[in-house]
Write an enzyme that holds these catalytic residues in place. Structure first.
Site, PDB file in Angstrom:
ATOM      1  N   CYS A 147      17.315  48.107  63.037  1.00 34.47           N
ATOM      2  CA  CYS A 147      18.690  48.629  63.160  1.00 34.47           C
ATOM      3  C   CYS A 147      19.717  47.672  62.546  1.00 34.47           C
ATOM      4  CB  CYS A 147      19.044  48.912  64.621  1.00 34.47           C
ATOM      5  SG  CYS A 147      18.099  50.247  65.371  1.00 34.47           S
ATOM      6  N   ARG A 148      20.053  46.615  63.269  1.00 32.62           N
ATOM      7  CA  ARG A 148      21.171  45.752  62.869  1.00 32.62           C
ATOM      8  C   ARG A 148      20.867  44.889  61.648  1.00 32.62           C
ATOM      9  NH1 ARG A 148      22.008  42.841  68.457  1.00 32.62           N
ATOM     10  NH2 ARG A 148      19.743  43.060  68.373  1.00 32.62           N
ATOM     11  N   SER A 149      19.774  44.149  61.664  1.00 37.16           N
ATOM     12  CA  SER A 149      19.537  43.226  60.545  1.00 37.16           C
ATOM     13  C   SER A 149      19.225  43.942  59.233  1.00 37.16           C
ATOM     14  CB  SER A 149      18.479  42.168  60.895  1.00 37.16           C
ATOM     15  OG  SER A 149      17.245  42.740  61.231  1.00 37.16           O
ATOM     16  N   ASP A 190      23.463  46.445  70.073  1.00 37.27           N
ATOM     17  CA  ASP A 190      22.236  46.996  69.493  1.00 37.27           C
ATOM     18  C   ASP A 190      22.289  48.520  69.553  1.00 37.27           C
ATOM     19  OD1 ASP A 190      19.700  47.695  68.685  1.00 37.27           O
ATOM     20  OD2 ASP A 190      18.715  46.120  69.856  1.00 37.27           O
TER      21      ASP A 190
END
Length: 155
Positions: A13-15, A124
């Protein structure tokens, strides 16, 4: 070559969103010859998988390519391979330090670059579902990171 690594928990997701956004900004700035970008997760649950559907959707909406991005786990070797190691939240930063086992890599949280943000943890979206907020935070912070890299390396 200046090397940037974004790290979150599962690397879906984020990275990978930050990797795609930063790659896009580097390309738009004409700095692909000087800056390379990667991402990883502290956990191993998603190794080899593409970004989460929510991440792909928000990147598509903003016309940010994510070709070739696949989840991988951060390793101790990354401490020496990357110049900028950027954690998505405080727990990720602690986990990275544990994985690096005392190696002298400098890890910062992405939202440390956004001094105006009171929370220093990127939420997240795997749990919150708010990919739009995460995209906005990452987009703004990647602008600041690229400015920092340009200043640090006189690009």
């Amino acid at each position: 070559m200046i090397r940037v690594l974004f790290v979150c928990l599962g690397n879906i997701c984020r990275s990978p969103m930050a990797e795609a956004v930063m790659r896009h900004k580097v390309k738009e700035a004409g700095l692909e010859h000087a800056v390379t970008v990667d991402s990883a997760g502290t956990g191993d649950w998603h190794i080899g998988k593409p970004p989460h559907a929510g991440t792909r959707n928000i990147l598509d909406q903003n016309k940010v390519p994510y070709d070739g991005i696949r989840a991988r786990q951060v390793t101790a070797m990354d401490a020496d391979r990357f110049d900028y190691i950027i954690a998505m939240d405080t727990q990720n930063a602690k986990d990275i330090s544990r994985i690096f086992g005392g190696q002298r890599a400098h890890v910062i949280r992405l939202l440390d670059l956004l001094v105006e943000e009171t929370s220093k943890d990127v939420p997240d979206p795997y749990y919150t579902g708010n990919f739009e907020l995460v995209y906005r935070l990452i987009d703004d912070a990647c602008d600041r990171l690229l400015s920092k890299i340009r200043q640090d390396h006189q690009l």
